[in-house]
Write a protein that holds these residues in place. Structure first.
Motif, short mmCIF file in Angstrom:
data_model
loop_
_atom_site.label_atom_id
_atom_site.label_comp_id
_atom_site.label_asym_id
_atom_site.label_seq_id
_atom_site.Cartn_x
_atom_site.Cartn_y
_atom_site.Cartn_z
N LYS A 69 0.85 -1.19 0.00
CA LYS A 69 0.00 0.00 0.00
C LYS A 69 0.88 1.24 0.00
O LYS A 69 1.94 1.26 0.64
N LEU A 70 0.43 2.26 -0.72
CA LEU A 70 1.19 3.50 -0.85
C LEU A 70 0.22 4.66 -0.98
O LEU A 70 -0.73 4.59 -1.76
N GLU A 71 0.44 5.72 -0.20
CA GLU A 71 -0.44 6.89 -0.31
C GLU A 71 0.32 8.16 0.04
O GLU A 71 1.28 8.13 0.81
N ASP A 72 -0.12 9.27 -0.55
CA ASP A 72 0.54 10.54 -0.27
C ASP A 72 -0.16 11.23 0.90
O ASP A 72 -1.26 10.85 1.30
N ALA A 73 0.51 12.23 1.46
CA ALA A 73 0.02 12.89 2.68
C ALA A 73 -1.31 13.61 2.49
O ALA A 73 -2.06 13.80 3.45
N SER A 74 -1.62 14.00 1.25
CA SER A 74 -2.88 14.71 1.00
C SER A 74 -4.05 13.76 0.75
O SER A 74 -5.19 14.20 0.57
N ASN A 75 -3.76 12.45 0.74
CA ASN A 75 -4.78 11.43 0.47
C ASN A 75 -5.44 11.59 -0.89
O ASN A 75 -6.61 11.23 -1.07
N SER A 76 -4.70 12.14 -1.84
CA SER A 76 -5.26 12.30 -3.18
C SER A 76 -4.69 11.31 -4.19
O SER A 76 -5.19 11.22 -5.31
N HIS A 77 -3.66 10.56 -3.80
CA HIS A 77 -3.11 9.51 -4.66
C HIS A 77 -2.76 8.31 -3.79
O HIS A 77 -2.02 8.44 -2.81
N SER A 78 -3.31 7.14 -4.11
CA SER A 78 -3.01 5.94 -3.34
C SER A 78 -3.04 4.71 -4.23
O SER A 78 -3.78 4.66 -5.22
N PHE A 79 -2.21 3.73 -3.87
CA PHE A 79 -2.16 2.45 -4.57
C PHE A 79 -2.28 1.35 -3.52
O PHE A 79 -1.66 1.42 -2.46
N GLU A 80 -3.08 0.32 -3.82
CA GLU A 80 -3.19 -0.80 -2.90
C GLU A 80 -3.25 -2.11 -3.68
O GLU A 80 -4.00 -2.24 -4.66
N LEU A 81 -2.45 -3.07 -3.25
CA LEU A 81 -2.39 -4.37 -3.91
C LEU A 81 -3.71 -5.10 -3.71
O LEU A 81 -4.20 -5.25 -2.59
N LYS A 82 -4.29 -5.59 -4.81
CA LYS A 82 -5.58 -6.26 -4.75
C LYS A 82 -5.56 -7.70 -5.24
O LYS A 82 -6.52 -8.44 -5.03
N GLY A 83 -4.50 -8.09 -5.94
CA GLY A 83 -4.48 -9.46 -6.43
C GLY A 83 -3.17 -9.79 -7.12
O GLY A 83 -2.35 -8.91 -7.37
N ALA A 84 -2.99 -11.07 -7.39
CA ALA A 84 -1.78 -11.52 -8.07
C ALA A 84 -2.06 -12.82 -8.80
O ALA A 84 -2.94 -13.59 -8.40
N LYS A 85 -1.35 -13.02 -9.89
CA LYS A 85 -1.47 -14.30 -10.60
C LYS A 85 -0.17 -14.59 -11.34
O LYS A 85 0.59 -13.68 -11.69
N LYS A 86 0.08 -15.86 -11.55
CA LYS A 86 1.24 -16.25 -12.33
C LYS A 86 0.97 -15.99 -13.80
O LYS A 86 -0.14 -16.18 -14.29
N LEU A 87 1.99 -15.55 -14.50
CA LEU A 87 1.90 -15.38 -15.95
C LEU A 87 2.40 -16.65 -16.63
O LEU A 87 3.13 -17.44 -16.00
N PRO A 88 2.02 -16.89 -17.87
CA PRO A 88 2.40 -18.14 -18.54
C PRO A 88 3.91 -18.36 -18.53
O PRO A 88 4.70 -17.41 -18.57
#
Length: 288
Positions: A179-198
């Motif tokens: 999870k990653l977010e800026d101090a103004s709470n206007s940009h954030s990223f959160e991991l939601k899933g994962a899968k193996k690629l071929p």
């Protein structure tokens, strides 16, 4: 419990067997500081392979693939009048970011007007790792902070996945950023899933794709100047194309050709109005 064990084994396989992996992040952002209630969401992919990673928009990637397939179909049919009707790009995030391992050099790919840039970004994040810990989804995480691109950021990373990567240009922590977010709470990223690629999957770098005009390769300082020039005159490239005799024919719903100069004026106004609303971009220092 079974789901947690499966997810952990799935992700761990990347490191023990060199398996390429796709991590999906939910990106929430407010692009206009005067309309903070209008938060937007875009799903982003972080593809990780033994040689590096690539970060890009799910919707934009899928739209680009469909459009390219449509063009190829038209070309194979022998037509010389390519049709754009009904084709529209989805997704608001139009850039992609590549990091190469093991040095984690960062290349940022973006189109401004008619020019496509490869920005070699040599900046790093000077992380301060803190003792705070938290459970986020399936992961035990630890807190870290840094300042980057004009913003103060808080990251939560997991050493369960010992790869020093994360969303956007962020990297350099002892584990994957969950999870990653800026101090103004206007940009954030959160991991939601994962899968193996071929097996054998290897992403193709943007720099290697076919294009009519060459990439413009710059560092972050030269890109900042180019970005400001674009904000001041977003139609410069279009006017140059018209000066070179390249005229795009546009028709209305009845099939009548629209005056290209009117199209240019309308497009310029629309672009400038849109750019004015983009006053809270992720790399806010580009606007200073």
């Amino acid at each position: 419990m079974k789901k947690s064990i499966f997810l952990f084994c799935l992700l761990s396989g990347l490191f023990f067997y060199g398996q390429s992996q796709r991590f999906t992040y939910e990106y929430k952002f407010v692009i206009d500081s005067t309309a903070k209630d209008k938060q937007e969401t875009e799903m982003m992919f972080l593809d990780i392979s033994p040689k590096g990673s690539k970060f890009y928009s799910k919707d934009y990637f899928e739209s680009d693939s469909i459009m390219n397939a449509n063009f190829e179909k038209q070309i194979k049919s022998g037509t010389t009048d390519l049709q754009l009707t009904g084709m529209k790009f989805k997704g608001k995030v139009r850039y992609s970011i590549e990091k190469s391992y093991p040095d984690y050099s960062v290349n940022y790919y973006i189109i401004l007007a008619t020019d496509e840039y490869q920005v070699q970004d040599g900046r790093t994040q000077n992380w301060k790792i803190l003792p705070n810990k938290a459970k986020i989804g399936e992961f035990s995480t630890q807190k870290a902070t840094c300042e980057f691109a004009g913003r103060k950021w808080t990251a939560w990373f997991t050493t369960d996945l010992p790869i020093q990567d994360g969303p956007y240009k962020f990297h350099g922590l002892p584990g994957l950023i969950v999870k990653l977010e800026d101090a103004s709470n206007s940009h954030s990223f959160e991991l939601k899933g994962a899968k193996k690629l071929p097996a054998g999957y290897e992403w193709q770098s943007v720099k290697d794709k076919e294009r009519y005009d060459p990439l413009i390769i710059v560092n972050e300082n030269k890109y900042k100047k180019a970005f400001k020039d674009f904000l001041n005159d977003p139609m410069k490239g279009h006017r140059k194309m018209m000066g070179d005799g390249v005229i795009t024919e546009v028709r209305d719903s009845t099939g009548k050709i629209i005056d290209p100069e009117k199209v240019r004026r309308d497009q310029e106004k629309r672009i400038k109005d849109n750019l004015k609303r983009q006053n809270n971009i992720l790399e806010i220092d580009l606007l200073k």
